[in-house]
Design an enzyme around this catalytic site. Structure first.
Site, PDB file in Angstrom:
ATOM      1  N   ASN A 236       0.857  -1.406   0.068  1.00  0.00           N
ATOM      2  CA  ASN A 236       0.030   0.038   0.014  1.00  0.00           C
ATOM      3  C   ASN A 236       0.797   1.164  -0.020  1.00  0.00           C
ATOM      4  OD1 ASN A 236      -2.799   1.621   0.721  1.00  0.00           O
ATOM      5  ND2 ASN A 236      -1.140   2.286   2.239  1.00  0.00           N
ATOM      6  N   GLU A 237       0.847   2.090  -1.149  1.00  0.00           N
ATOM      7  CA  GLU A 237       1.422   3.191  -1.269  1.00  0.00           C
ATOM      8  C   GLU A 237       2.837   3.521  -1.192  1.00  0.00           C
ATOM      9  OE1 GLU A 237      -2.364   6.043   0.238  1.00  0.00           O
ATOM     10  OE2 GLU A 237      -0.614   5.968   1.426  1.00  0.00           O
TER      11      GLU A 237
END
Length: 442
Positions: free
Chosen positions: A74-75
Protein backbone atom coordinates in the site's frame (compact mmCIF):
# COMPACT_ATOMS: atom_id res chain seq x y z
CA UNK A 1 -20.27 -3.35 -2.75
CA UNK A 2 -18.80 -6.10 -4.89
CA UNK A 3 -15.16 -5.69 -3.84
CA UNK A 4 -13.26 -5.19 -0.58
CA UNK A 5 -9.59 -4.31 -0.42
CA UNK A 6 -7.64 -5.87 2.46
CA UNK A 7 -5.24 -3.03 3.23
CA UNK A 8 -1.49 -3.58 3.47
CA UNK A 9 -1.25 -1.73 6.80
CA UNK A 10 -3.62 -4.12 8.52
CA UNK A 11 -3.76 -7.91 8.86
CA UNK A 12 -4.40 -11.01 6.81
CA UNK A 13 -8.03 -11.67 7.67
CA UNK A 14 -9.34 -14.78 9.37
CA UNK A 15 -10.54 -17.72 7.31
CA UNK A 16 -14.22 -16.91 7.94
CA UNK A 17 -13.83 -13.55 6.18
CA UNK A 18 -12.63 -15.11 2.94
CA UNK A 19 -15.20 -17.91 3.17
CA UNK A 20 -18.04 -15.40 3.49
CA UNK A 21 -16.67 -13.37 0.57
CA UNK A 22 -16.64 -16.59 -1.48
CA UNK A 23 -20.25 -17.31 -0.58
CA UNK A 24 -21.52 -13.75 -1.12
CA UNK A 25 -19.68 -13.12 -4.39
CA UNK A 26 -17.57 -10.30 -2.97
CA UNK A 27 -14.22 -9.91 -4.73
CA UNK A 28 -11.14 -9.41 -2.54
CA UNK A 29 -8.20 -7.22 -3.51
CA UNK A 30 -5.50 -8.68 -1.23
CA UNK A 31 -2.52 -6.53 -0.30
CA UNK A 32 0.60 -8.07 1.16
CA UNK A 33 1.27 -6.49 4.55
CA UNK A 34 3.56 -3.64 3.60
CA UNK A 35 2.44 -0.02 3.83
CA UNK A 36 3.75 3.55 3.75
CA UNK A 37 7.32 2.65 4.71
CA UNK A 38 10.69 1.56 3.41
CA UNK A 39 11.51 -2.11 4.10
CA UNK A 40 15.13 -3.42 4.36
CA UNK A 41 14.91 -6.01 1.60
CA UNK A 42 18.59 -5.40 0.78
CA UNK A 43 19.33 -7.49 3.89
CA UNK A 44 19.34 -11.22 2.95
CA UNK A 45 17.69 -12.38 6.20
CA UNK A 46 14.80 -9.91 5.83
CA UNK A 47 14.23 -10.68 2.16
CA UNK A 48 14.21 -14.42 2.90
CA UNK A 49 11.71 -13.98 5.76
CA UNK A 50 9.44 -11.75 3.64
CA UNK A 51 9.39 -14.26 0.79
CA UNK A 52 8.66 -17.18 3.10
CA UNK A 53 5.71 -15.29 4.53
CA UNK A 54 4.38 -14.32 1.11
CA UNK A 55 4.59 -17.89 -0.17
CA UNK A 56 2.80 -19.27 2.89
CA UNK A 57 0.04 -16.67 2.60
CA UNK A 58 -0.55 -17.36 -1.10
CA UNK A 59 -0.65 -21.11 -0.48
CA UNK A 60 -3.09 -20.61 2.40
CA UNK A 61 -5.50 -18.30 0.58
CA UNK A 62 -5.24 -19.23 -3.11
CA UNK A 63 -8.18 -21.66 -2.89
CA UNK A 64 -10.62 -18.79 -2.27
CA UNK A 65 -12.32 -17.72 -5.53
CA UNK A 66 -13.02 -14.34 -3.90
CA UNK A 67 -9.34 -13.36 -4.15
CA UNK A 68 -9.04 -11.72 -7.56
CA UNK A 69 -5.84 -9.69 -7.14
CA UNK A 70 -2.59 -9.96 -5.18
CA UNK A 71 -1.02 -6.55 -4.50
CA UNK A 72 2.54 -5.98 -3.34
CA UNK A 73 1.98 -3.10 -0.92
CA UNK A 74 0.00 0.00 0.00
CA UNK A 75 1.38 3.36 -1.22
CA UNK A 76 5.09 2.52 -0.99
CA UNK A 77 5.76 3.09 -4.68
CA UNK A 78 3.79 6.32 -4.54
CA UNK A 79 6.07 7.26 -1.65
CA UNK A 80 9.18 6.45 -3.69
CA UNK A 81 7.95 8.78 -6.43
CA UNK A 82 6.60 11.77 -4.53
CA UNK A 83 6.93 11.78 -0.75
CA UNK A 84 10.58 12.74 -0.39
CA UNK A 85 11.11 10.81 2.85
CA UNK A 86 11.21 7.43 1.02
CA UNK A 87 13.88 8.17 -1.58
CA UNK A 88 16.77 6.07 -0.22
CA UNK A 89 18.17 3.42 -2.56
CA UNK A 90 20.60 0.54 -2.17
CA UNK A 91 22.36 -0.49 -5.37
CA UNK A 92 19.95 1.77 -7.27
CA UNK A 93 16.79 0.05 -5.95
CA UNK A 94 14.26 1.59 -3.54
CA UNK A 95 13.95 -0.25 -0.24
CA UNK A 96 11.15 -2.73 -0.79
CA UNK A 97 11.13 -2.93 -4.56
CA UNK A 98 13.14 -6.16 -4.56
CA UNK A 99 10.03 -7.69 -3.02
CA UNK A 100 7.29 -5.88 -4.96
CA UNK A 101 8.87 -5.91 -8.42
CA UNK A 102 10.91 -9.15 -8.44
CA UNK A 103 10.11 -11.64 -5.68
CA UNK A 104 6.36 -11.37 -5.08
CA UNK A 105 5.33 -11.55 -8.75
CA UNK A 106 7.47 -14.68 -9.15
CA UNK A 107 5.97 -16.27 -6.02
CA UNK A 108 2.40 -15.48 -7.13
CA UNK A 109 3.08 -16.83 -10.63
CA UNK A 110 4.40 -20.08 -9.15
CA UNK A 111 1.78 -20.58 -6.44
CA UNK A 112 -1.37 -19.00 -7.94
CA UNK A 113 -0.83 -18.41 -11.67
CA UNK A 114 -4.53 -17.77 -12.44
CA UNK A 115 -4.72 -14.66 -10.20
CA UNK A 116 -3.16 -11.38 -11.37
CA UNK A 117 -0.42 -9.65 -9.38
CA UNK A 118 -0.17 -5.85 -9.05
CA UNK A 119 3.02 -4.28 -7.62
CA UNK A 120 1.46 -1.62 -5.41
CA UNK A 121 -1.61 0.48 -4.74
CA UNK A 122 -1.56 2.97 -6.35
CA UNK A 123 0.53 1.95 -9.35
CA UNK A 124 0.75 2.74 -13.06
CA UNK A 125 1.88 5.45 -15.42
CA UNK A 126 4.93 7.69 -15.26
CA UNK A 127 4.38 8.00 -11.51
CA UNK A 128 2.67 5.46 -9.30
CA UNK A 129 -0.35 7.65 -8.48
CA UNK A 130 -1.16 8.53 -12.07
CA UNK A 131 -4.54 9.73 -13.31
CA UNK A 132 -3.85 8.22 -16.72
CA UNK A 133 -2.97 4.59 -15.96
CA UNK A 134 -3.44 1.95 -13.28
CA UNK A 135 -5.16 2.58 -9.95
CA UNK A 136 -5.21 5.83 -8.04
CA UNK A 137 -5.53 7.15 -4.47
CA UNK A 138 -7.29 10.53 -4.29
CA UNK A 139 -6.29 12.40 -1.13
CA UNK A 140 -6.03 16.03 -2.18
CA UNK A 141 -9.68 16.08 -1.10
CA UNK A 142 -9.92 15.87 2.70
CA UNK A 143 -6.22 15.34 3.54
CA UNK A 144 -5.25 18.22 1.28
CA UNK A 145 -7.98 20.42 2.81
CA UNK A 146 -9.91 20.55 -0.49
CA UNK A 147 -13.69 20.08 -0.46
CA UNK A 148 -15.43 17.17 -2.14
CA UNK A 149 -16.67 19.00 -5.24
CA UNK A 150 -13.06 18.67 -6.41
CA UNK A 151 -13.62 14.93 -6.96
CA UNK A 152 -15.38 15.99 -10.16
CA UNK A 153 -12.03 17.15 -11.57
CA UNK A 154 -10.41 13.73 -11.13
CA UNK A 155 -10.18 11.37 -14.09
CA UNK A 156 -8.40 8.41 -12.51
CA UNK A 157 -8.85 5.02 -14.19
CA UNK A 158 -9.58 2.98 -11.04
CA UNK A 159 -10.00 4.77 -7.71
CA UNK A 160 -8.75 2.26 -5.15
CA UNK A 161 -8.63 4.65 -2.19
CA UNK A 162 -10.29 7.96 -1.31
CA UNK A 163 -12.10 9.06 1.79
CA UNK A 164 -13.62 11.63 4.09
CA UNK A 165 -13.92 11.51 7.86
CA UNK A 166 -17.05 11.39 10.03
CA UNK A 167 -17.68 10.92 13.74
CA UNK A 168 -18.57 7.50 15.15
CA UNK A 169 -22.04 6.83 16.55
CA UNK A 170 -22.87 9.00 19.56
CA UNK A 171 -23.18 5.87 21.75
CA UNK A 172 -19.62 4.96 20.78
CA UNK A 173 -18.40 8.42 21.82
CA UNK A 174 -20.25 7.99 25.11
CA UNK A 175 -18.33 4.75 25.64
CA UNK A 176 -14.91 6.44 25.60
CA UNK A 177 -15.74 9.84 27.11
CA UNK A 178 -17.36 11.54 30.08
CA UNK A 179 -20.13 14.14 29.49
CA UNK A 180 -17.77 17.04 30.25
CA UNK A 181 -15.29 15.72 27.66
CA UNK A 182 -17.75 15.88 24.77
CA UNK A 183 -16.35 19.00 23.18
CA UNK A 184 -14.92 19.07 19.68
CA UNK A 185 -11.38 19.98 20.73
CA UNK A 186 -11.28 18.33 24.14
CA UNK A 187 -8.04 16.32 24.55
CA UNK A 188 -10.04 13.08 24.71
CA UNK A 189 -11.63 13.84 21.31
CA UNK A 190 -8.26 14.81 19.84
CA UNK A 191 -6.76 11.52 21.06
CA UNK A 192 -9.56 9.68 19.24
CA UNK A 193 -8.71 11.17 15.85
CA UNK A 194 -5.34 10.05 14.49
CA UNK A 195 -5.44 12.26 11.37
CA UNK A 196 -3.13 15.24 11.76
CA UNK A 197 -5.55 18.15 12.35
CA UNK A 198 -8.46 15.74 11.92
CA UNK A 199 -10.92 17.65 14.11
CA UNK A 200 -9.87 20.89 12.41
CA UNK A 201 -10.68 19.36 9.04
CA UNK A 202 -14.08 18.18 10.26
CA UNK A 203 -14.91 21.72 11.38
CA UNK A 204 -13.56 23.26 8.15
CA UNK A 205 -15.80 21.08 5.97
CA UNK A 206 -18.89 21.28 8.20
CA UNK A 207 -18.66 25.07 8.27
CA UNK A 208 -17.86 25.18 4.55
CA UNK A 209 -20.83 23.04 3.53
CA UNK A 210 -23.45 23.40 6.26
CA UNK A 211 -22.53 26.43 8.34
CA UNK A 212 -21.72 26.37 12.05
CA UNK A 213 -22.85 23.55 14.35
CA UNK A 214 -24.91 24.59 17.35
CA UNK A 215 -23.73 21.85 19.78
CA UNK A 216 -21.74 18.63 20.06
CA UNK A 217 -24.64 16.41 18.96
CA UNK A 218 -24.95 18.52 15.80
CA UNK A 219 -21.21 18.19 15.20
CA UNK A 220 -21.49 14.38 15.33
CA UNK A 221 -24.52 14.31 13.01
CA UNK A 222 -23.21 16.88 10.51
CA UNK A 223 -19.78 15.25 10.29
CA UNK A 224 -21.43 11.94 9.40
CA UNK A 225 -23.76 13.54 6.86
CA UNK A 226 -20.90 15.53 5.34
CA UNK A 227 -18.83 12.34 5.02
CA UNK A 228 -21.70 10.53 3.30
CA UNK A 229 -22.40 13.43 0.93
CA UNK A 230 -18.70 13.60 0.02
CA UNK A 231 -18.34 9.93 -0.88
CA UNK A 232 -21.71 9.96 -2.67
CA UNK A 233 -20.49 12.86 -4.81
CA UNK A 234 -17.24 11.10 -5.70
CA UNK A 235 -18.80 7.73 -6.47
CA UNK A 236 -21.52 9.27 -8.65
CA UNK A 237 -18.89 11.18 -10.61
CA UNK A 238 -16.67 8.16 -11.22
CA UNK A 239 -19.55 5.77 -11.87
CA UNK A 240 -20.99 7.95 -14.61
CA UNK A 241 -17.54 7.89 -16.28
CA UNK A 242 -17.84 4.12 -16.75
CA UNK A 243 -15.45 2.63 -18.02
CA UNK A 244 -13.10 5.56 -18.35
CA UNK A 245 -13.06 5.06 -14.60
CA UNK A 246 -13.58 1.36 -13.90
CA UNK A 247 -14.01 1.17 -10.14
CA UNK A 248 -14.27 2.99 -6.80
CA UNK A 249 -13.14 1.59 -3.45
CA UNK A 250 -13.63 4.13 -0.69
CA UNK A 251 -11.51 4.25 2.44
CA UNK A 252 -12.75 2.69 4.63
CA UNK A 253 -15.34 0.09 5.66
CA UNK A 254 -14.59 -0.61 9.33
CA UNK A 255 -12.59 0.57 12.35
CA UNK A 256 -10.01 -1.12 14.57
CA UNK A 257 -10.90 1.00 17.63
CA UNK A 258 -13.52 3.62 18.73
CA UNK A 259 -12.45 6.67 16.77
CA UNK A 260 -13.31 9.60 14.48
CA UNK A 261 -12.31 8.17 11.12
CA UNK A 262 -13.07 7.50 7.46
CA UNK A 263 -15.08 4.34 8.21
CA UNK A 264 -18.67 3.56 7.24
CA UNK A 265 -19.17 1.32 10.29
CA UNK A 266 -17.65 2.21 13.65
CA UNK A 267 -15.74 -0.07 16.03
CA UNK A 268 -18.90 -1.43 17.67
CA UNK A 269 -20.41 -2.14 14.23
CA UNK A 270 -22.78 0.81 14.54
CA UNK A 271 -23.45 2.10 11.03
CA UNK A 272 -22.69 5.72 10.17
CA UNK A 273 -24.52 7.75 7.53
CA UNK A 274 -22.03 6.58 4.89
CA UNK A 275 -23.07 2.95 5.40
CA UNK A 276 -26.66 3.71 4.41
CA UNK A 277 -25.63 6.03 1.57
CA UNK A 278 -23.36 3.32 0.13
CA UNK A 279 -26.31 0.99 -0.35
CA UNK A 280 -27.86 3.63 -2.61
CA UNK A 281 -24.89 5.01 -4.55
CA UNK A 282 -23.62 1.48 -5.30
CA UNK A 283 -27.06 0.28 -6.46
CA UNK A 284 -27.01 -1.65 -9.74
CA UNK A 285 -29.07 1.13 -11.34
CA UNK A 286 -28.14 4.69 -10.38
CA UNK A 287 -29.88 7.78 -11.79
CA UNK A 288 -27.54 10.79 -11.53
CA UNK A 289 -27.99 14.53 -12.07
CA UNK A 290 -25.12 16.77 -13.19
CA UNK A 291 -24.76 20.44 -14.07
CA UNK A 292 -23.43 20.62 -17.62
CA UNK A 293 -23.36 23.62 -19.96
CA UNK A 294 -25.79 25.56 -17.72
CA UNK A 295 -28.30 22.73 -17.91
CA UNK A 296 -29.25 19.86 -15.62
CA UNK A 297 -28.29 16.56 -17.23
CA UNK A 298 -30.04 13.31 -16.32
CA UNK A 299 -27.87 10.21 -16.65
CA UNK A 300 -28.51 6.60 -15.66
CA UNK A 301 -25.72 4.17 -14.76
CA UNK A 302 -26.62 0.50 -15.21
CA UNK A 303 -24.55 -2.42 -13.93
CA UNK A 304 -27.18 -4.86 -15.20
CA UNK A 305 -25.82 -7.47 -17.56
CA UNK A 306 -28.76 -7.15 -19.96
CA UNK A 307 -30.34 -4.29 -21.88
CA UNK A 308 -33.43 -3.12 -19.97
CA UNK A 309 -36.38 -0.82 -20.50
CA UNK A 310 -36.73 1.82 -17.81
CA UNK A 311 -39.26 4.40 -16.69
CA UNK A 312 -37.80 7.65 -15.37
CA UNK A 313 -39.19 10.65 -13.56
CA UNK A 314 -37.43 13.95 -12.85
CA UNK A 315 -38.96 16.52 -10.48
CA UNK A 316 -37.80 19.85 -9.05
CA UNK A 317 -39.14 21.70 -6.00
CA UNK A 318 -38.86 25.00 -4.24
CA UNK A 319 -37.84 24.75 -0.59
CA UNK A 320 -41.47 25.48 0.27
CA UNK A 321 -42.44 22.12 -1.20
CA UNK A 322 -43.98 23.63 -4.34
CA UNK A 323 -43.30 21.46 -7.38
CA UNK A 324 -42.06 23.61 -10.27
CA UNK A 325 -41.07 20.92 -12.76
CA UNK A 326 -41.82 17.29 -13.52
CA UNK A 327 -41.10 15.15 -16.57
CA UNK A 328 -41.35 11.42 -17.27
CA UNK A 329 -39.38 9.32 -19.73
CA UNK A 330 -39.31 5.87 -21.26
CA UNK A 331 -35.83 4.75 -22.27
CA UNK A 332 -33.68 1.71 -22.89
CA UNK A 333 -30.64 1.21 -20.66
CA UNK A 334 -27.76 -0.52 -22.45
CA UNK A 335 -26.21 -3.40 -20.55
CA UNK A 336 -23.34 -2.37 -18.28
CA UNK A 337 -23.29 1.21 -19.49
CA UNK A 338 -24.30 4.83 -18.97
CA UNK A 339 -27.17 6.63 -20.71
CA UNK A 340 -27.63 10.38 -21.07
CA UNK A 341 -31.41 10.79 -21.07
CA UNK A 342 -32.09 14.53 -21.11
CA UNK A 343 -30.83 18.03 -20.40
CA UNK A 344 -33.22 20.59 -18.94
CA UNK A 345 -32.70 24.28 -18.35
CA UNK A 346 -33.63 24.98 -14.73
CA UNK A 347 -32.18 27.18 -11.98
CA UNK A 348 -29.74 25.44 -9.67
CA UNK A 349 -31.32 26.66 -6.42
CA UNK A 350 -34.08 24.04 -6.65
CA UNK A 351 -34.24 20.61 -5.02
CA UNK A 352 -34.05 17.84 -7.64
CA UNK A 353 -35.38 14.32 -7.26
CA UNK A 354 -35.07 11.54 -9.81
CA UNK A 355 -36.47 8.02 -9.91
CA UNK A 356 -35.77 5.11 -12.25
CA UNK A 357 -37.90 1.97 -12.37
CA UNK A 358 -36.53 -1.21 -13.92
CA UNK A 359 -38.35 -4.57 -13.74
CA UNK A 360 -40.60 -3.21 -11.02
CA UNK A 361 -37.71 -2.06 -8.80
CA UNK A 362 -37.45 1.64 -7.98
CA UNK A 363 -34.10 3.44 -7.70
CA UNK A 364 -34.22 6.99 -6.30
CA UNK A 365 -31.70 9.79 -6.02
CA UNK A 366 -31.52 13.54 -5.45
CA UNK A 367 -29.23 16.46 -6.17
CA UNK A 368 -28.79 19.82 -4.49
CA UNK A 369 -26.46 22.09 -6.45
CA UNK A 370 -26.10 24.89 -3.91
CA UNK A 371 -24.21 24.60 -0.63
CA UNK A 372 -26.48 23.45 2.18
CA UNK A 373 -25.52 26.52 4.26
CA UNK A 374 -27.06 28.81 1.62
CA UNK A 375 -30.44 27.07 1.34
CA UNK A 376 -32.14 28.12 4.60
CA UNK A 377 -34.08 24.87 4.82
CA UNK A 378 -37.55 25.19 6.37
CA UNK A 379 -39.09 22.50 8.58
CA UNK A 380 -39.96 19.64 6.19
CA UNK A 381 -42.80 18.58 8.53
CA UNK A 382 -42.10 14.86 8.45
CA UNK A 383 -44.90 12.56 9.54
CA UNK A 384 -44.22 9.06 10.87
CA UNK A 385 -47.12 6.62 10.68
CA UNK A 386 -46.99 3.43 12.73
CA UNK A 387 -48.33 0.58 10.59
CA UNK A 388 -47.70 -2.29 12.97
CA UNK A 389 -44.59 -4.05 11.69
CA UNK A 390 -43.84 -1.12 9.37
CA UNK A 391 -43.44 2.64 9.57
CA UNK A 392 -44.20 5.12 6.80
CA UNK A 393 -42.38 8.45 6.48
CA UNK A 394 -43.75 11.38 4.48
CA UNK A 395 -42.62 15.01 4.23
CA UNK A 396 -44.42 18.17 3.08
CA UNK A 397 -41.15 19.76 1.95
CA UNK A 398 -37.81 18.37 0.74
CA UNK A 399 -36.13 16.53 3.60
CA UNK A 400 -32.56 15.26 3.83
CA UNK A 401 -30.50 13.30 6.31
CA UNK A 402 -33.69 11.95 7.89
CA UNK A 403 -32.58 10.04 10.98
CA UNK A 404 -34.87 7.55 12.71
CA UNK A 405 -34.70 7.76 16.51
CA UNK A 406 -35.04 4.26 17.91
CA UNK A 407 -33.51 1.77 20.37
CA UNK A 408 -32.67 -0.61 17.52
CA UNK A 409 -30.45 0.12 14.53
CA UNK A 410 -32.94 0.76 11.67
CA UNK A 411 -32.72 -1.13 8.38
CA UNK A 412 -32.31 2.20 6.57
CA UNK A 413 -31.43 5.65 7.86
CA UNK A 414 -30.18 9.10 6.85
CA UNK A 415 -32.95 9.09 4.26
CA UNK A 416 -34.11 11.72 1.80
CA UNK A 417 -37.81 12.42 1.23
CA UNK A 418 -39.38 13.96 -1.84
CA UNK A 419 -42.49 15.96 -0.88
CA UNK A 420 -45.59 13.82 -0.86
CA UNK A 421 -43.79 10.55 -1.69
CA UNK A 422 -43.58 8.15 1.23
CA UNK A 423 -40.87 5.71 2.30
CA UNK A 424 -41.91 2.51 4.08
CA UNK A 425 -39.53 0.59 6.35
CA UNK A 426 -39.59 -2.23 8.85
CA UNK A 427 -40.30 -0.71 12.27
CA UNK A 428 -37.23 -0.76 14.53
CA UNK A 429 -37.72 -1.50 18.22
CA UNK A 430 -38.30 1.54 20.38
CA UNK A 431 -38.96 3.96 17.52
CA UNK A 432 -39.80 7.39 18.94
CA UNK A 433 -39.59 9.81 16.05
CA UNK A 434 -37.35 11.31 13.39
CA UNK A 435 -35.01 14.24 12.92
CA UNK A 436 -33.64 15.72 9.71
CA UNK A 437 -30.92 18.11 8.62
CA UNK A 438 -33.28 20.98 9.46
CA UNK A 439 -33.23 20.06 13.16
CA UNK A 440 -29.42 20.11 13.37
CA UNK A 441 -28.97 23.42 11.57
CA UNK A 442 -31.36 25.53 13.64
Amino acid sequence: MNMLRVWGGGIYERESFYRLCDELGIMVWQDFMYACLEYPDHLPWFRKLANEEARKIVRKLRYHPSIVLWCGNNENNWGFDEWGNMARKVDGINLGNRLYLFDFPEICAEEDPSTPYWPSSPYGGEKANSEKEGDRHVWYVWSGWMNYENYEKDTGRFISEFGFQGAPHLETIEFFSKPEEREIFHPVMLKHNKQVEGQERLIRFIFGNFGKCKDFDSFVYLSQLNQAEAIKFGVEHWRNRKYKTAGTLFWQLNDSWPVFSWSAVDYFKRPKALYYYARRFFAEVLPVLKRRDRKIELLVVSDLRETKEASLRLAAYEKTGEKVFEKTYRTVLPADGVSSVDRVELPDDLFFFVEAEVDGVSYRNYRVFRKWRDLELPDPEISLEDMGELIELTAKRPAFGVKILADEVPEDDFLFLEPGRSVTLRKPAGVRGVKSLFDYLR
